[in-house]
Design a protein around this motif. Structure first.
Motif, short mmCIF file in Angstrom:
data_model
loop_
_atom_site.label_atom_id
_atom_site.label_comp_id
_atom_site.label_asym_id
_atom_site.label_seq_id
_atom_site.Cartn_x
_atom_site.Cartn_y
_atom_site.Cartn_z
N ILE A 30 7.82 -2.57 14.71
CA ILE A 30 6.54 -3.03 15.04
C ILE A 30 5.48 -2.99 13.72
N SER A 31 5.55 -1.75 12.88
CA SER A 31 4.84 -1.44 11.81
C SER A 31 5.25 -2.74 10.49
N VAL A 32 6.50 -2.93 10.38
CA VAL A 32 6.96 -3.25 8.94
C VAL A 32 7.09 -5.30 9.63
N LEU A 33 7.49 -4.78 11.42
CA LEU A 33 5.85 -6.92 11.65
C LEU A 33 4.53 -6.85 10.73
N LEU A 73 1.44 -3.29 -5.03
CA LEU A 73 -0.12 -2.85 -4.50
C LEU A 73 -0.19 -2.99 -3.39
N PHE A 74 0.04 -4.47 -2.76
CA PHE A 74 0.27 -4.21 -0.90
C PHE A 74 -1.21 -4.56 -1.17
N ALA A 118 -2.62 -2.25 6.80
CA ALA A 118 -1.58 -2.96 7.62
C ALA A 118 -0.41 -2.94 6.22
N ALA A 119 -0.05 -3.67 5.25
CA ALA A 119 0.64 -3.32 4.67
C ALA A 119 1.86 -2.65 4.42
N LEU A 120 0.63 -0.78 4.23
CA LEU A 120 1.31 -0.02 3.88
C LEU A 120 1.79 0.92 5.54
N PHE A 137 5.11 2.80 5.87
CA PHE A 137 5.65 4.58 5.42
C PHE A 137 4.63 5.42 5.92
N PHE A 138 3.32 5.83 6.25
CA PHE A 138 3.05 6.37 7.34
C PHE A 138 3.58 6.41 8.42
N VAL A 139 4.23 5.05 9.26
CA VAL A 139 4.78 5.19 10.42
C VAL A 139 5.93 6.43 11.13
N LEU A 140 6.64 5.29 9.18
CA LEU A 140 8.26 6.28 9.10
C LEU A 140 7.54 7.90 8.92
N GLY A 141 6.64 8.32 7.96
CA GLY A 141 6.28 9.37 7.80
C GLY A 141 6.66 10.05 9.40
#
Length: 360
Positions: A149-152, A238-239, A173-175, A178-182
């Protein structure tokens, strides 16, 4: 004599044992961030500097965000956690945003004095993002596939013109993946624990592959630099922008972001694999990450704004800026820095909160 329930409740909670690997990763991550900031002004006239910049930017911020996510909590925030969010993130943001507003007004000709706290100055976007990610995570954690969902969210946000630098929403939103994966790594901690406890017979072949991957990426960045310039890869890394704002108004632009996210995840994993797992000379410095992040800009700002870097864009200067980045990170990791700047980075604001009395 057995303690009563009241006495037991009054006992201080045992301190969580710090894992050297994560402190090492914190310091490496923030040092990489400094390198990226230090070399930006060199890229316009130097292919080597541009290649180095792109190489570092493929993983520097993702590593920092992932490590931050690893230590985030997905439980509904209680009063203590909300206080920590205010004292650790929100109030330091307000302090440093005010400082930078004053500095830019005083130093930069024609820069208006405007107390604007919705558009973060320079590196302060990360504090806004950190606050929002921490608040959003408990809701994402309730869902079945939080990472997907975070990727979406990251994919779709690049099409939205409303996602801009207001409260750093574009980067928030763009990054987010990576936070959720951590956080997912922490939740499925057997992966991290396996790596930290793995024997050398397993570790060194994996590290060899990771090193080869990073070298390959660096060489590819250099020899393909003209293509990467023309494709505006830097803007994706740069996201922080809508795709159409830099010429990618095609329907498939979001899939380029997905490729960039995939590349960043691979590079981030490679970097973390190479981070030492045991206690090192820089392990203790990992606990000073916020000091390094918030204070390093005061060293770089005069150099960046002087125009000197654009006029001396060559390999020796690039090497010097990398060395300076490491030196600044080491300096800001020292205990005396904490002692001096504690009121700014970790302000004590007990007076701001209600003091609850313990029940009789």
């Amino acid at each position: 004599m057995a303690m009563t329930a009241t006495e037991t409740a009054r006992q201080p909670a045992p301190k969580t044992k710090r894992v050297p690997f994560w402190d090492n990763a914190r310091w490496v991550a923030v040092t990489l961030v400094i390198m990226g900031h230090a070399t930006l002004k060199l890229i316009s006239a130097s292919d080597v500097a541009y290649a180095f910049y792109l190489f570092v930017y493929t993983f520097q911020v993702p590593v920092l965000v992932l490590v931050s996510g690893y230590f985030a909590k997905a439980d509904p925030p209680n009063g203590r956690q909300l206080k920590r969010l205010l004292t650790d993130v929100v109030i330091p943001y307000l302090i440093f945003q005010t400082i930078w507003i004053v500095i830019q007004w005083a130093v930069e000709p024609g820069h208006p004095f405007k107390l604007d706290y919705t558009s973060a100055r320079w590196t302060l976007w990360f504090l806004i993002a950190l606050a929002i990610w921490r608040l959003v995570l408990p809701y994402l954690a309730m869902l079945k596939f939080p990472f997907l969902i975070s990727v979406l969210v990251s994919f779709v946000s690049g099409y939205a013109s409303s996602a801009d630098d207001t409260l750093s929403l574009a980067r928030v939103a763009a990054l987010l993946p990576f936070f959720v994966l951590g956080w997912e790594l922490r939740r499925r901690s057997h992966y991290a624990r396996w790596w930290i406890a793995a024997r050398g017979a397993v570790v060194w072949p994996v590290r060899a592959v990771a090193a080869a991957l990073l070298v390959t990426a660096g060489v590819t960045m250099y020899f393909g630099i003209d293509a990467w310039r023309d494709l505006l890869v830097r803007r994706f890394l740069l996201f922080d922008e809508e795709y159409s704002s830099f010429g990618y108004d095609q329907w498939w632009a979001g899939f380029v972001r997905l490729l960039v996210i995939a590349l960043a995840l691979v590079m981030t994993c490679a970097v973390l694999v190479l981070v030492p797992r045991r206690h090192t000379f820089f392990t203790e410095w990992g606990s000073a990450t916020m000091y390094i992040y918030l204070l390093h800009t005061f060293f770089l700002y005069p150099i960046r704004e002087s125009g000197w870097l654009e006029d001396h864009s060559n390999v020796p200067v690039l090497a010097g800026m990398v060395a300076l980045s490491i030196a600044v990170s080491v300096l800001l990791s020292q205990p005396f820095i904490r002692k001096v700047f504690h009121p700014l980075v970790e302000p004590r604001v007990k007076w701001l909160f209600h003091q609850r009395r313990a029940p009789a």
